[in-house]
Design an enzyme around this catalytic site. Structure first.
Site, mmCIF file in Angstrom:
data_model
loop_
_atom_site.group_PDB
_atom_site.id
_atom_site.type_symbol
_atom_site.label_atom_id
_atom_site.label_comp_id
_atom_site.label_asym_id
_atom_site.label_seq_id
_atom_site.Cartn_x
_atom_site.Cartn_y
_atom_site.Cartn_z
ATOM 1 N N ASP A 230 0.806 -1.216 0.000
ATOM 2 C CA ASP A 230 0.000 0.000 0.000
ATOM 3 C C ASP A 230 0.846 1.277 0.000
ATOM 4 O O ASP A 230 0.353 2.338 0.352
ATOM 5 C CB ASP A 230 -0.951 0.012 1.209
ATOM 6 C CG ASP A 230 -2.103 0.998 1.011
ATOM 7 O OD1 ASP A 230 -2.544 1.158 -0.140
ATOM 8 O OD2 ASP A 230 -2.536 1.616 1.998
ATOM 9 N N CYS B 17 -19.835 -12.675 -5.296
ATOM 10 C CA CYS B 17 -20.693 -11.670 -4.666
ATOM 11 C C CYS B 17 -22.169 -11.983 -4.895
ATOM 12 O O CYS B 17 -23.029 -11.589 -4.090
ATOM 13 C CB CYS B 17 -20.377 -10.279 -5.221
ATOM 14 S SG CYS B 17 -18.870 -9.550 -4.542
ATOM 15 N N CYS C 71 -25.837 -10.092 -3.816
ATOM 16 C CA CYS C 71 -25.687 -9.274 -2.611
ATOM 17 C C CYS C 71 -25.287 -7.844 -2.968
ATOM 18 O O CYS C 71 -24.393 -7.616 -3.782
ATOM 19 C CB CYS C 71 -24.636 -9.892 -1.694
ATOM 20 S SG CYS C 71 -24.340 -8.945 -0.177
ATOM 21 N N CYS D 24 -22.988 -3.866 0.662
ATOM 22 C CA CYS D 24 -21.973 -2.813 0.730
ATOM 23 C C CYS D 24 -22.476 -1.533 0.080
ATOM 24 O O CYS D 24 -22.256 -0.427 0.589
ATOM 25 C CB CYS D 24 -20.675 -3.285 0.082
ATOM 26 S SG CYS D 24 -20.831 -3.840 -1.638
ATOM 27 N N CYS E 126 -23.267 2.177 2.385
ATOM 28 C CA CYS E 126 -22.340 3.309 2.293
ATOM 29 C C CYS E 126 -23.058 4.625 2.594
ATOM 30 O O CYS E 126 -23.984 5.010 1.873
ATOM 31 C CB CYS E 126 -21.709 3.371 0.904
ATOM 32 S SG CYS E 126 -20.535 4.734 0.716
ATOM 33 N N CYS F 205 -15.944 8.842 -0.988
ATOM 34 C CA CYS F 205 -15.581 7.808 -0.015
ATOM 35 C C CYS F 205 -15.059 8.438 1.282
ATOM 36 O O CYS F 205 -14.205 9.329 1.250
ATOM 37 C CB CYS F 205 -14.526 6.883 -0.613
ATOM 38 S SG CYS F 205 -13.959 5.594 0.519
ATOM 39 N N CYS G 217 -20.078 -6.973 4.807
ATOM 40 C CA CYS G 217 -19.857 -8.015 3.799
ATOM 41 C C CYS G 217 -19.967 -9.410 4.426
ATOM 42 O O CYS G 217 -19.235 -9.726 5.371
ATOM 43 C CB CYS G 217 -18.488 -7.842 3.150
ATOM 44 S SG CYS G 217 -18.129 -9.116 1.900
#
Length: 244
Positions: free
Chosen positions: A16, A75, A78, A81, A85, A101, A135
């Site tokens: 990262d 996924c 579903c 998520c 948000c 975000c 999730c």
């Protein structure tokens, strides 16, 4: 790698911190699929994982030979998520508007947080994991026992970096901030960013006037409202207006 592969070669490792699309590479390495929350999902670990990369000029044989052998997208239908948000950053399945975000707004954004998102951000001070919290693939994600991944100051409720005390955060001087967050990724948000976020969180915290704690917080926000740092002063003024 030096022990396993003879001869000179170049390599660079990161997690990262490098200009690398880790999720895309991880998908094609067979580690999982990119979910509707745009994160890499693994059947055993969910999305609670770090992706490490090693860039090298070694000629290595691939372990995933074709697109047909990549992990399936599990996924299904579903959309938890997307629905969870607060700022509607997941504009479509597999599509995120990063400008909305909370992780971007609290960490990467410099300057004032747009008014349209402040209330929805709630008490978030650094990052957001709501799309991971809801999730189903994360229900059985195994917790780590690695010491370096445990929250700092967990034995001190006032100074813990796990659900930190907002009044403590908003009173941090720049020197104290550098000491507390030394060697931490949280330094990415900068001192003024952390104070901005803490002010925003206090504006959403339901602080009550007339209580001892409430009056202390109001006094602190009034002091910050006169700061030479425009981002901090404007955020403190917004929080004060919410409390009043």
């Amino acid at each position: 790698m030096r022990k396993r592969f003879p001869g000179p070669f170049e390599a660079r490792a990161s997690a990262d911190t490098g200009p690398v699309q880790e999720r895309v590479l991880a998908k094609h390495a067979g580690l999982g699929w990119v979910g509707k929350n745009t994160l890499l999902l693994n059947q055993k670990m969910g999305s609670w994982l770090f992706l490490g990369t090693i860039l090298t000029d070694l000629e290595l044989m691939p372990t995933v030979e074709s697109r047909d052998s990549l992990p399936a997208d599990l996924c299904g239908s579903c959309t938890r998520c997307i629905e969870a948000c607060p700022t509607d950053a997941l504009v479509d399945p597999y599509v995120m508007d990063a400008r909305r975000c909370i992780a971007y707004l609290t960490i990467e954004l410099r300057g004032a947080i747009p008014m349209e998102f402040r209330e929805q951000m709630g008490n978030h001070v650094f990052g957001c994991d709501i799309c991971q919290d809801v999730c189903p693939w994360n229900r059985k994600s195994p917790p780590t026992e690695v010491k370096e991944f445990q929250p700092r100051g967990a034995d001190d409720a006032k100074r813990s970096l796990y659900r930190p005390d907002l009044e403590w955060l908003v009173n941090l001087s720049e020197e104290e901030y550098r000491e507390v967050f030394r060697g931490s990724a949280m330094k990415r948000a900068k001192w003024r960013g952390i104070l901005r976020n803490a002010c925003n969180a206090l504006g959403n915290a339901g602080v009550r006037r007339g209580t001892e704690g409430g009056e202390r917080i109001v006094a602190t926000l009034a002091r910050l409202a006169t700061s030479d740092e425009e981002t901090i002063s404007e955020s403190a003024q917004w929080a004060l207006a919410r409390i009043k």
